[in-house]
Design an enzyme around this catalytic site. Structure first.
Site, PDB file in Angstrom:
ATOM      1  N   PHE A 108      -6.395  -3.587  -1.273  1.00 11.50           N
ATOM      2  CA  PHE A 108      -7.704  -4.090  -0.852  1.00 11.50           C
ATOM      3  C   PHE A 108      -8.838  -3.116  -1.128  1.00 11.50           C
ATOM      4  O   PHE A 108     -10.001  -3.507  -1.182  1.00 11.50           O
ATOM      5  CB  PHE A 108      -7.682  -4.411   0.662  1.00 11.50           C
ATOM      6  CG  PHE A 108      -7.833  -3.177   1.538  1.00 11.50           C
ATOM      7  CD1 PHE A 108      -9.093  -2.651   1.808  1.00 11.50           C
ATOM      8  CD2 PHE A 108      -6.728  -2.517   2.041  1.00 11.50           C
ATOM      9  CE1 PHE A 108      -9.235  -1.501   2.583  1.00 11.50           C
ATOM     10  CE2 PHE A 108      -6.856  -1.373   2.808  1.00 11.50           C
ATOM     11  CZ  PHE A 108      -8.118  -0.857   3.081  1.00 11.50           C
ATOM     12  N   LYS A 137      -2.109 -10.331  -9.025  1.00 12.00           N
ATOM     13  CA  LYS A 137      -1.977 -10.746  -7.613  1.00 12.00           C
ATOM     14  C   LYS A 137      -2.820  -9.743  -6.829  1.00 12.00           C
ATOM     15  O   LYS A 137      -2.364  -8.669  -6.468  1.00 12.00           O
ATOM     16  CB  LYS A 137      -0.507 -10.680  -7.190  1.00 12.00           C
ATOM     17  CG  LYS A 137      -0.112 -11.599  -6.051  1.00 12.00           C
ATOM     18  CD  LYS A 137      -0.913 -11.446  -4.773  1.00 12.00           C
ATOM     19  CE  LYS A 137      -0.488 -10.267  -3.935  1.00 12.00           C
ATOM     20  NZ  LYS A 137      -1.419 -10.014  -2.793  1.00 12.00           N
ATOM     21  N   GLU A 171      -5.072 -10.022  -0.690  1.00 11.44           N
ATOM     22  CA  GLU A 171      -5.507 -11.261  -0.031  1.00 11.44           C
ATOM     23  C   GLU A 171      -6.675 -11.003   0.910  1.00 11.44           C
ATOM     24  O   GLU A 171      -7.252 -11.936   1.459  1.00 11.44           O
ATOM     25  CB  GLU A 171      -4.332 -11.932   0.696  1.00 11.44           C
ATOM     26  CG  GLU A 171      -3.631 -11.099   1.772  1.00 11.44           C
ATOM     27  CD  GLU A 171      -2.553 -10.149   1.235  1.00 11.44           C
ATOM     28  OE1 GLU A 171      -2.802  -9.469   0.211  1.00 11.44           O
ATOM     29  OE2 GLU A 171      -1.483 -10.059   1.860  1.00 11.44           O
ATOM     30  N   ARG A 172      -7.026  -9.717   1.124  1.00  7.68           N
ATOM     31  CA  ARG A 172      -8.105  -9.447   2.082  1.00  7.68           C
ATOM     32  C   ARG A 172      -9.485  -9.550   1.442  1.00  7.68           C
ATOM     33  O   ARG A 172     -10.472  -9.815   2.120  1.00  7.68           O
ATOM     34  CB  ARG A 172      -7.928  -8.048   2.671  1.00  7.68           C
ATOM     35  CG  ARG A 172      -6.650  -7.980   3.472  1.00  7.68           C
ATOM     36  CD  ARG A 172      -6.491  -6.619   4.085  1.00  7.68           C
ATOM     37  NE  ARG A 172      -5.101  -6.391   4.426  1.00  7.68           N
ATOM     38  CZ  ARG A 172      -4.539  -5.209   4.501  1.00  7.68           C
ATOM     39  NH1 ARG A 172      -5.251  -4.128   4.239  1.00  7.68           N
ATOM     40  NH2 ARG A 172      -3.286  -5.078   4.819  1.00  7.68           N
ATOM     41  N   SER A 223       0.243   0.793  -0.677  1.00 13.94           N
ATOM     42  CA  SER A 223       0.812   1.793   0.231  1.00 13.94           C
ATOM     43  C   SER A 223       2.217   2.197  -0.233  1.00 13.94           C
ATOM     44  O   SER A 223       2.894   1.447  -0.943  1.00 13.94           O
ATOM     45  CB  SER A 223       0.863   1.214   1.640  1.00 13.94           C
ATOM     46  OG  SER A 223       1.676   0.060   1.631  1.00 13.94           O
ATOM     47  N   CYS A 240      -7.710   6.191  -1.964  1.00 17.58           N
ATOM     48  CA  CYS A 240      -6.447   6.933  -2.128  1.00 17.58           C
ATOM     49  C   CYS A 240      -6.727   8.357  -2.573  1.00 17.58           C
ATOM     50  O   CYS A 240      -5.850   9.202  -2.541  1.00 17.58           O
ATOM     51  CB  CYS A 240      -5.564   6.241  -3.139  1.00 17.58           C
ATOM     52  SG  CYS A 240      -6.279   6.270  -4.769  1.00 17.58           S
ATOM     53  N   GLU A 264      -1.064   9.002   6.423  1.00 15.14           N
ATOM     54  CA  GLU A 264      -2.305   8.624   5.746  1.00 15.14           C
ATOM     55  C   GLU A 264      -3.088   7.775   6.746  1.00 15.14           C
ATOM     56  O   GLU A 264      -2.641   6.684   7.129  1.00 15.14           O
ATOM     57  CB  GLU A 264      -1.979   7.803   4.498  1.00 15.14           C
ATOM     58  CG  GLU A 264      -3.211   7.345   3.754  1.00 15.14           C
ATOM     59  CD  GLU A 264      -2.895   6.469   2.543  1.00 15.14           C
ATOM     60  OE1 GLU A 264      -2.001   5.615   2.615  1.00 15.14           O
ATOM     61  OE2 GLU A 264      -3.568   6.656   1.511  1.00 15.14           O
TER      62      GLU A 264
HETATM   63  P1  NAD Z   1      -0.613  -2.657   0.775  1.00 12.73           P
HETATM   64  O1  NAD Z   1       0.575  -1.897   0.304  1.00 12.73           O
HETATM   65  O2  NAD Z   1      -0.591  -3.222   2.139  1.00 12.73           O
HETATM   66  O3  NAD Z   1      -0.893  -3.902  -0.196  1.00 12.73           O
HETATM   67  C1  NAD Z   1      -0.946  -3.766  -1.583  1.00 12.73           C
HETATM   68  C2  NAD Z   1      -0.504  -5.066  -2.234  1.00 12.73           C
HETATM   69  O4  NAD Z   1       0.848  -5.338  -1.874  1.00 12.73           O
HETATM   70  C3  NAD Z   1      -1.324  -6.273  -1.808  1.00 12.73           C
HETATM   71  O5  NAD Z   1      -1.573  -7.069  -2.936  1.00 12.73           O
HETATM   72  C4  NAD Z   1      -0.421  -6.980  -0.812  1.00 12.73           C
HETATM   73  O6  NAD Z   1      -0.596  -8.367  -0.807  1.00 12.73           O
HETATM   74  C5  NAD Z   1       0.969  -6.627  -1.295  1.00 12.73           C
HETATM   75  N1  NAD Z   1       1.936  -6.547  -0.194  1.00 12.73           N
HETATM   76  C6  NAD Z   1       1.696  -6.172   1.091  1.00 12.73           C
HETATM   77  N2  NAD Z   1       2.818  -6.217   1.807  1.00 12.73           N
HETATM   78  C7  NAD Z   1       3.798  -6.632   0.984  1.00 12.73           C
HETATM   79  C8  NAD Z   1       5.197  -6.865   1.154  1.00 12.73           C
HETATM   80  N3  NAD Z   1       5.800  -6.685   2.318  1.00 12.73           N
HETATM   81  N4  NAD Z   1       5.906  -7.279   0.090  1.00 12.73           N
HETATM   82  C9  NAD Z   1       5.317  -7.473  -1.098  1.00 12.73           C
HETATM   83  N5  NAD Z   1       3.989  -7.256  -1.311  1.00 12.73           N
HETATM   84  C10 NAD Z   1       3.244  -6.841  -0.293  1.00 12.73           C
HETATM   85  O7  NAD Z   1      -1.870  -1.686   0.555  1.00 12.73           O
HETATM   86  P2  NAD Z   1      -3.368  -1.911   1.023  1.00 12.73           P
HETATM   87  O8  NAD Z   1      -3.440  -1.741   2.496  1.00 12.73           O
HETATM   88  O9  NAD Z   1      -3.931  -3.129   0.416  1.00 12.73           O
HETATM   89  O10 NAD Z   1      -4.074  -0.673   0.305  1.00 12.73           O
HETATM   90  C11 NAD Z   1      -4.166   0.601   0.864  1.00 12.73           C
HETATM   91  C12 NAD Z   1      -3.086   1.512   0.334  1.00 12.73           C
HETATM   92  O11 NAD Z   1      -3.156   1.578  -1.079  1.00 12.73           O
HETATM   93  C13 NAD Z   1      -3.239   2.954   0.799  1.00 12.73           C
HETATM   94  O12 NAD Z   1      -1.973   3.460   1.138  1.00 12.73           O
HETATM   95  C14 NAD Z   1      -3.792   3.677  -0.416  1.00 12.73           C
HETATM   96  O13 NAD Z   1      -3.520   5.060  -0.494  1.00 12.73           O
HETATM   97  C15 NAD Z   1      -3.109   2.940  -1.500  1.00 12.73           C
HETATM   98  N6  NAD Z   1      -3.805   3.121  -2.759  1.00 12.73           N
HETATM   99  C16 NAD Z   1      -3.252   3.964  -3.670  1.00 12.73           C
HETATM  100  C17 NAD Z   1      -3.889   4.201  -4.856  1.00 12.73           C
HETATM  101  C18 NAD Z   1      -3.296   5.129  -5.875  1.00 12.73           C
HETATM  102  O14 NAD Z   1      -3.810   5.158  -6.963  1.00 12.73           O
HETATM  103  N7  NAD Z   1      -2.245   5.863  -5.587  1.00 12.73           N
HETATM  104  C19 NAD Z   1      -5.118   3.555  -5.131  1.00 12.73           C
HETATM  105  C20 NAD Z   1      -5.645   2.692  -4.178  1.00 12.73           C
HETATM  106  C21 NAD Z   1      -4.969   2.478  -2.993  1.00 12.73           C
END
Ligand code: NAD
Length: 496
Positions: free
Chosen positions: A148, A172, A175-176, A225, A280, A382
């Site tokens: 998101f 994909k 969704e937020r 994450s 991140c 984090e």
């Molecule tokens: P998230 O992991 O909750 O969601 C990321 C994606 O995964 C979304 O599209 C979501 O729909 C999907 N998802 C969520 N739960 C799932 C599940 N159980 N099974 C399958 N798919 C699922 O992350 P977020 O809260 O949207 O984003 C924040 C996180 O992203 C932070 O930890 C941040 O550090 C990380 N991030 C990392 C980088 C990097 O380059 N390393 C860059 C941006 C964000």
């Protein structure tokens, strides 16, 4: 209420049986809903991408690049609209949204170089009248699953390069905040991209699992994450896919006693509190070498953190917007409370901040902890919120050990005037992206982005040269023609 649907084969597709609310985090109001794709809808998108692949694969790279040139222009022309959507659903302030979009556009610019970037390797006369070359072929249908916090930039880390390399793509998004990716997808069509080459399915775990299980999807790029990154990597690779999964972070800045402290303070303010800490690459730990450095840093940070202008991101005088959801707001507040319980010194407490006129917004003000130690939850996790933890150590070695011992290894930086110390740090620290007096060392589009340790699962990072390798497969051809006049007898030994 408007429902954000899917974009498949160049058309909007409804599939609104399951929906989820999308909030404006500054007001706490539901502004629209997003459709959560069924398995059938995801499979429809994969079929469209599969059908578009042969034509797109055989489209000359310079023609693919021309689409990218037009796309870049359209992104610039529509930037106000895209940034407004980013601020409306994510909450980040408008100039931060503009910065995110520009970083995405830079990857599109890099993708415009596809004809050059895809040039292969050639060796003449590897044997009698035999020539050999390696070429980089697209994989087929590839997918991107994004978080998101950068709804425009992170998808653009992926699809411009994937498409320029000749693949077809399923995005994909989170969704937020689904509106900005959708606007961007529609611009690709306007730029002349053939239908089916780029598709968007909105959704949740069901959509992700469908992508991971479908044998037609050749590769998956994920950013999000760490627990989900690990899941995506394990499931995708078990299903025979190429996977890159970028995860979470806890980025430390080392403040050396000789640092230009005013510069370090300014840098930390943006790096820790910009985008409400939801980056991140945000700096969430300042490791001060020596008490004198720590005392000075905290004394200079305190009034600035207290003075942070927090409010609706649409007001450009604000420096920080809200968090993404009420749950995120609750989580950050609870982590701040745990920090206090575990004995950290809460120098600035913005956790209960209420913004006038936006009482239901998901705001948390800037928080600053001093005397944080490595056994505390606020140090280990984090937080993904506007919370900076100051840790005090006696030596640079101790500071580096702390960073090396942390499970994440995304970004880090050092503030110092000592070139030798900086060189030693950048050479030895176990982190993928390093800054020297640069707080957010986010690589430019023509370098690759990626952390170490549990911040990246897979071998290749995002954009830059790694993207060419990730989105293509090397094929090596060895060739001789009968007309060369060379004839071999039967040969049973290995050719040499
Ligand atoms: P998230 O992991 O909750 O969601 C990321 C994606 O995964 C979304 O599209 C979501 O729909 C999907 N998802 C969520 N739960 C799932 C599940 N159980 N099974 C399958 N798919 C699922 O992350 P977020 O809260 O949207 O984003 C924040 C996180 O992203 C932070 O930890 C941040 O550090 C990380 N991030 C990392 C980088 C990097 O380059 N390393 C860059 C941006 C964000």
């Amino acid at each position: 209420m408007q429902v954000v649907g899917h974009f498949i084969n160049g058309e909007m597709v409804a599939d609104t049986q399951r929906v989820q609310d999308v909030y404006n985090p500054a007001t706490g109001e539901v502004v629209r809903q997003v459709a959560l794709a069924s398995k059938t809808t995801v499979e429809e998108a994969i079929s469209a991408a599969q059908a578009a692949f042969p034509g797109w694969r055989n489209t000359p790279p310079q023609k693919r690049a021309r689409v990218m040139f037009r796309f870049k222009q359209l992104l610039e022309e529509n930037s106000d609209k895209i940034c407004a959507a980013l601020t409306n659903e994510h909450g980040k302030v408008l100039d931060d949204a503009a910065g995110e979009l520009i970083r995405g556009i830079e990857v599109v610019e890099y993708a415009c170089g596809a004809p050059t970037l895809l040039k292969g390797e050639h060796s003449k006369n590897v044997g009698p009248a035999i020539d050999s070359w390696s070429e980089f072929q697209p994989l087929g249908v590839v997918a991107g699953i994004t978080p998101f916090n950068f709804p425009a930039m992170v998808p653009m880390w992926m699809f411009p390069m994937a498409i320029a390399c000749g693949n077809t793509f399923i995005l994909k998004p989170s969704e937020r905040d689904p509106s900005a990716p959708l606007l961007i997808g529609q611009l690709l069509k306007e730029a002349g991209l053939p239908d089916g080459v780029f598709n968007i399915v909105n959704g949740d775990k069901l959509a992700v699992d469908t992508i991971l299980e479908d044998s037609r999807v050749q590769a998956v790029s994920f950013v999000g994450s760490t627990p989900i990154a690990e899941y995506i990597y394990a499931t995708g690779t078990a299903n025979g896919k190429r996977v890159q999964a970028l995860g979470g972070a806890k980025n430390h800045a080392i403040i050396m006693p000789d640092a230009d402290m005013d510069n370090a303070v300014n840098a930390l303010m943006g790096a820790a509190y910009g985008s409400c800490g939801e980056r991140c690459m945000a700096i969430s730990v300042a490791v001060c070498v020596g008490d004198a450095a720590a005392d000075e840093l905290v004394a200079k940070l305190k009034p600035q953190v207290e003075a942070l202008k927090v409010g609706n991101g649409t007001d450009i005088s604000n420096e920080m917007g809200p968090l993404i959801t009420a749950a995120a707001q609750e989580r950050v507040r609870s982590l701040v409370a745990q920090g206090v319980e575990q004995g950290a010194e809460l120098v600035v407490d913005g956790s209960a901040l209420v913004v006038d006129g936006h009482e239901n917004g998901f705001f948390v003000g800037g928080c600053l902890f001093d005397k944080v130690t490595k056994d505390m939850v606020v140090y280990q996790e984090e937080i993904f919120g506007p919370v900076l933890c100051v840790v005090r150590v006696d030596t640079m070695q101790e500071a580096m050990q702390l960073i090396d011992d942390h499970e994440f290894g995304n970004g880090t930086c050092i503030f110092t005037r000592d070139g030798e110390a900086a060189r030693y740090f950048s050479d030895n620290i176990k982190v993928g992206m390093v800054g020297i007096n640069v707080p957010l060392p986010v690589p430019v589009a023509y370098h690759s982005f990626g952390g170490w340790k549990r911040s990246l699962f897979g071998d290749l990072g995002a954009h830059g040269p790694d993207a060419i390798r990730f989105y293509t497969r090397r094929k090596t051809v060895t060739q001789r023609w009968p007309s060369s006049g060379v004839r071999d007898g039967k040969q049973f030994a290995f050719p040499s």
